[in-house]
Write an enzyme that holds these catalytic residues in place. Sequence first.
Site, PDB file in Angstrom:
ATOM      1  CG  ASP A 155     -80.222  21.149 -41.957  1.00 56.84           C
ATOM      2  OD1 ASP A 155     -80.772  21.821 -43.307  1.00 56.84           O
ATOM      3  OD2 ASP A 155     -81.018  20.730 -41.410  1.00 56.84           O
ATOM      4  CG  ASP A 207     -44.999 -20.952 -22.441  1.00 51.53           C
ATOM      5  OD1 ASP A 207     -44.090 -20.030 -21.796  1.00 51.53           O
ATOM      6  OD2 ASP A 207     -45.996 -20.486 -23.045  1.00 51.53           O
ATOM      7  CG  ASP A 208     -39.378 -19.181 -21.353  1.00 58.00           C
ATOM      8  OD1 ASP A 208     -38.042 -19.183 -22.039  1.00 58.00           O
ATOM      9  OD2 ASP A 208     -39.629 -18.129 -20.614  1.00 58.00           O
ATOM     10  NE  ARG A 212     -40.978 -13.043 -16.396  1.00 58.69           N
ATOM     11  CZ  ARG A 212     -40.654 -14.275 -17.427  1.00 58.69           C
ATOM     12  NH1 ARG A 212     -40.061 -13.622 -18.218  1.00 58.69           N
ATOM     13  NH2 ARG A 212     -41.120 -15.722 -17.288  1.00 58.69           N
ATOM     14  CE  LYS A 272     -48.351 -16.858 -24.130  1.00 55.81           C
ATOM     15  NZ  LYS A 272     -49.735 -16.866 -24.252  1.00 55.81           N
ATOM     16  CD1 TRP A 273     -43.720 -10.629 -29.747  1.00 55.99           C
ATOM     17  CD2 TRP A 273     -43.433 -10.814 -31.280  1.00 55.99           C
ATOM     18  NE1 TRP A 273     -42.704  -8.931 -30.253  1.00 55.99           N
ATOM     19  CE2 TRP A 273     -42.902  -9.218 -30.977  1.00 55.99           C
ATOM     20  CE3 TRP A 273     -42.993 -11.639 -32.933  1.00 55.99           C
ATOM     21  CZ2 TRP A 273     -41.334  -9.240 -32.137  1.00 55.99           C
ATOM     22  CZ3 TRP A 273     -41.887 -11.580 -33.528  1.00 55.99           C
ATOM     23  CH2 TRP A 273     -41.137  -9.952 -33.321  1.00 55.99           C
ATOM     24  CG  ASP A 274     -45.219 -13.538 -22.983  1.00 54.74           C
ATOM     25  OD1 ASP A 274     -45.531 -11.852 -22.866  1.00 54.74           O
ATOM     26  OD2 ASP A 274     -44.533 -14.655 -22.378  1.00 54.74           O
ATOM     27  CG  ASN A 333     -42.579 -11.759 -19.886  1.00 50.34           C
ATOM     28  OD1 ASN A 333     -43.945 -11.535 -19.414  1.00 50.34           O
ATOM     29  ND2 ASN A 333     -42.375 -12.427 -20.648  1.00 50.34           N
ATOM     30  CG  ASP A 343     -49.238 -13.501 -17.417  1.00 48.22           C
ATOM     31  OD1 ASP A 343     -50.069 -14.055 -18.909  1.00 48.22           O
ATOM     32  OD2 ASP A 343     -47.815 -13.265 -16.618  1.00 48.22           O
TER      33      ASP A 343
END
Length: 736
Positions: free
Chosen positions: A59, A357-358, A434, A467-469, A471, A538
């Site tokens: 078809d 963290d940071d 930043r 934890k691959w940031d 910013n 965030d």
Amino acid sequence: MRAPSVPWSATGEPNRVELDEASGTVLLRTARDTYVLRVDRAAGTVRHVHWGAALPLADAASLSVWDDNDNSFAGRWDGTEEYPVDGGARFGVPALEVRFADGSSPLEATVQDVVLHAQDHVAIALRDRTRPLAWKLHYRVPPDGDVIERWVEFVHTGSADDGDILLVRYASAHWPMPHRPDWRLGSVHGGWSAEGRLQRQGLPVGETTLASRRGHTGHHANPWVALDPGDTGEEQGDVWVVALAASGSWRLTAQRTAAGRSGVLAYEGHEGAELRLAPGGRHRTPVSGALHTDRGFGDASRAFHRHLRERVLPHPDELRPVLYNSWEATSFDVSEDNQTALARRAAALGAELFVLDDGWFRGRDDDRSGLGDWTPHPGRFPRGLRPLADEVHRLGMAFGLWVEPEMVNADSDLYRSHPDWVLHVPGRFPTELRHQMVLDFSRPEVTEWALRWLREVVAENDVDFLKWDFNRSFTEAGAHGTGPDARRVHVEHARGLYAVLDRLRAEFPSLRVETCAGGGGRVDPGILARTDQAWTSDNTDAVDRLIIQHGFSQLYPAGIMSAWVTDSPNPLTGRSVPLRFRFHSAMAGVLGIGGDLTRWTEAELAEAAGLIEVYKDIRPVVQRGRQFRLLAPHEGPLTAVQYVDEDRAAVLIWRPSTAFGPAHPPLRLRGLEEGARYRDEDSGREWYGATLMSFGLPLPELASGDCASALVRLRRVRSPQGDVQRPAERASSGRP
């Protein structure tokens, strides 16, 4: 063309790609639909025929291609080609636009070959009739799936005498839509800490573009769109979804002509982000995936969730751990002592992963310095990170670390040594956002540097999780080389990132990675092929998160959606929310804890430990199950979502604010077996699946006041055949 296919392969498996050589018709067969195209050798193009309900090849081969009477002001094929090029009487948005060495652009395509690869993949080779450019359209249909995957490969076939070719537009795919009287476009929009706002609006005649010029996926939009005829609902009606696996700049353009033709083009890069092909040079686009369903937005989401689990995510069957992150407790003021104290409290609650963290690295006393100098801060960790990592492991938790490898502060040894490594235009000052600048990951020397220190940090400290940031967005985004494609960094930076992640994970197979970009600024199928979960936003306000998570779920599964319980009042919004509501909001994804545990009362700690235990009980259902959005945020006083996996279901219900009015009717569930009985694991009440889906689940009692919530756990206790199953023990003594 190669030999025509038959409905069944030599192995007895059904072919997912079939070819009728006589007509040039190619049929792609998904689990429920068919996608049909026709190779037109005479015209040098590939025409779209059908995308929707399943058709037999016979078809499909007999169907005519939708066409209009041509006139001198119309593009006869606009909207009907699989991959429209810039050239001839085409006035729609091109999928492919180039600039040859002599400055000319128009293409004159010819079809070279159609090749069937196994039973699930077809490639159509085209080239310009006289110019040294060839391109190959790839289509692949994964087994038992609903998503079709497409990508394109380009090659400069000439010699040095032909000069370079500039790819101006180089789409992964053009997805033509069937004819409908009207179209509605669905997408998400927002910003930092306000990601995932779902919006559906009419598609106007013309071109509607969603894009990122930021060098990363972006908070303001996400690279997917959904088109429906305007009357589709959550569980009924036609919807077509198109997505792109691109983590740099990108562009999706939905076009609709006055003649009623519509389609979506999916591009890596954006206007001005050209790519240069030298003689012999090649470029392969990222994959664009798309699907159709006639069962509404919810079914489309579940189909994409399944596709991401089965075809994209590296470890889809792993249950993501309950994590604790120290950022909101200590900010930059980290030390071995305070992190050890937090780790002990987190372990006592039942956390399984502790993330530092940071602030842990040299020179990082605030956000103005230190980025780029990735060795432990001598004042805060005089013995290095290994003692903390060892203590975290002794406590029975995995050890995680925050990193931001693509960024640098001006006040850092790295920048003082390599100021040319940042994105910049020579002779002009780079912009700081930043207080940081972006390292150019399109440069091999930069990615080799990043891989080297990441390898050392992971190995020396036995790191289990990163934890691959990321910013800030791109500015002054010129590649380190000069030329007309200097802005190729908008594409190649992400590819450099992919290379680092791929090599790092190959060297450390047990390492797990979370993608983060100031929240949900880099979430797409491209980055998810190299990471295990995504930091959603965030904004950890539990009420705001219901909206963000609703938008996230349109394409992405709950099993990768990081969601934290943080302090009250919320540090971003100032809203006060009961601990139970905060937990129930975060239980809708991958549960994390981000508050300052040193300030939680004994009663709060005990309540949190009990709720974590309950989450671990329902975790397989939430992270692996099918998700049903029962009540969307802002569509009434309640929001509700349901997960179903094998013989269990979990229902989360939230009432963000109190409103006067009649009682809410029972909550109609979905995805259950009609003839099976389901027991509420806390109250002991039982109902048939048919009752729960037609009449509904009686609502549990909600606390008075704002921000009330509940969790209902259901277990199938009798099969449709009537075999009684053994009831499961309750995961906790009280109602969650």
